[in-house]
Motif scaffolding. Structure first.
Motif, PDB file in Angstrom:
ATOM      1  N   THR A  39      -3.655  12.377  16.139  1.00 24.40           N
ATOM      2  CA  THR A  39      -3.008  12.403  14.831  1.00 24.40           C
ATOM      3  C   THR A  39      -2.557  10.999  14.464  1.00 24.40           C
ATOM      4  N   ALA A  40      -2.857  10.611  13.235  1.00 25.73           N
ATOM      5  CA  ALA A  40      -2.443   9.314  12.704  1.00 25.73           C
ATOM      6  C   ALA A  40      -1.909   9.555  11.296  1.00 25.73           C
ATOM      7  N   LYS A  41      -1.500   8.491  10.638  1.00 26.25           N
ATOM      8  CA  LYS A  41      -0.978   8.582   9.274  1.00 26.25           C
ATOM      9  C   LYS A  41      -1.850   7.769   8.329  1.00 26.25           C
ATOM     10  N   ARG A  42      -2.209   8.408   7.210  1.00 22.37           N
ATOM     11  CA  ARG A  42      -2.908   7.680   6.148  1.00 22.37           C
ATOM     12  C   ARG A  42      -1.865   7.336   5.090  1.00 22.37           C
ATOM     13  N   VAL A  43      -1.699   6.049   4.837  1.00 19.00           N
ATOM     14  CA  VAL A  43      -0.803   5.584   3.782  1.00 19.00           C
ATOM     15  C   VAL A  43      -1.682   5.227   2.593  1.00 19.00           C
ATOM     16  N   THR A  44      -1.369   5.820   1.443  1.00 19.51           N
ATOM     17  CA  THR A  44      -2.094   5.536   0.209  1.00 19.51           C
ATOM     18  C   THR A  44      -1.113   4.923  -0.773  1.00 19.51           C
ATOM     19  N   ILE A  45      -1.507   3.786  -1.331  1.00 17.64           N
ATOM     20  CA  ILE A  45      -0.674   3.067  -2.291  1.00 17.64           C
ATOM     21  C   ILE A  45      -1.459   2.912  -3.583  1.00 17.64           C
ATOM     22  N   PHE A  46      -0.842   3.305  -4.687  1.00 14.77           N
ATOM     23  CA  PHE A  46      -1.403   3.096  -6.016  1.00 14.77           C
ATOM     24  C   PHE A  46      -0.552   2.019  -6.670  1.00 14.77           C
ATOM     25  N   ALA A  47      -1.165   0.906  -7.058  1.00 18.13           N
ATOM     26  CA  ALA A  47      -0.363  -0.228  -7.530  1.00 18.13           C
ATOM     27  C   ALA A  47      -1.076  -1.016  -8.619  1.00 18.13           C
ATOM     28  N   ASP A  48      -0.299  -1.828  -9.289  1.00 18.63           N
ATOM     29  CA  ASP A  48      -0.817  -2.799 -10.241  1.00 18.63           C
ATOM     30  C   ASP A  48      -1.713  -3.773  -9.481  1.00 18.63           C
ATOM     31  N   ARG A  49      -2.839  -4.139 -10.054  1.00 14.50           N
ATOM     32  CA  ARG A  49      -3.791  -5.064  -9.420  1.00 14.50           C
ATOM     33  C   ARG A  49      -3.109  -6.371  -9.004  1.00 14.50           C
ATOM     34  N   LEU A  50      -2.109  -6.812  -9.754  1.00 17.46           N
ATOM     35  CA  LEU A  50      -1.426  -8.070  -9.447  1.00 17.46           C
ATOM     36  C   LEU A  50      -0.684  -8.022  -8.105  1.00 17.46           C
ATOM     37  N   LEU A  51      -0.409  -6.839  -7.612  1.00 20.69           N
ATOM     38  CA  LEU A  51       0.296  -6.689  -6.334  1.00 20.69           C
ATOM     39  C   LEU A  51      -0.642  -6.560  -5.140  1.00 20.69           C
ATOM     40  N   GLU A  52      -1.931  -6.438  -5.397  1.00 16.18           N
ATOM     41  CA  GLU A  52      -2.892  -6.153  -4.321  1.00 16.18           C
ATOM     42  C   GLU A  52      -2.815  -7.142  -3.170  1.00 16.18           C
TER      43      GLU A  52
END
Length: 100
Positions: A6-19
């Motif tokens: 078992t692991a964790k998937r972190v998903t981030i939705f962000a402004d392109r400027l923060l990539e």
């Protein structure tokens, strides 16, 4: 039979400027890889519909240990992300043992 952990998937939705800032921090926190995709959608921030123009939003995913996932969430809770089109979530996933 495949050996799964078992692991964790972190998903981030962000402004392109923060990539770039986010990707650099993921590496510092111990993530060994990530996937980035352009995205669009609706929420409390403006809708981005036209991906024929350079996308203004990005979806970043990484699969990490639970400890690293919490560190990532602590980072994205920082003041740098206040008032930005931004959200993040953690999910439990089963992966091949050799993948983590």
């Amino acid at each position: 039979m495949a050996q799964l952990v078992t692991a964790k998937r972190v998903t981030i939705f962000a402004d392109r400027l923060l990539e770039e800032i986010i990707l650099q921090q993921l590496e510092k926190l111990g993530a060994s890889g990530f996937t980035c995709t352009d995205c669009r959608g609706a929420g409390t921030h403006p809708v981005v519909q036209d991906l024929s123009v350079i996308s203004q939003r990005v979806r970043i995913e990484t699969i990490v240990t639970p400890e690293i996932a919490i560190a990532i969430m602590d980072f994205v809770e920082s003041p740098s992300f206040v008032n930005r089109a931004f959200t993040a979530c953690i999910e439990s996933v089963e992966i091949l043992a050799r993948s983590l």
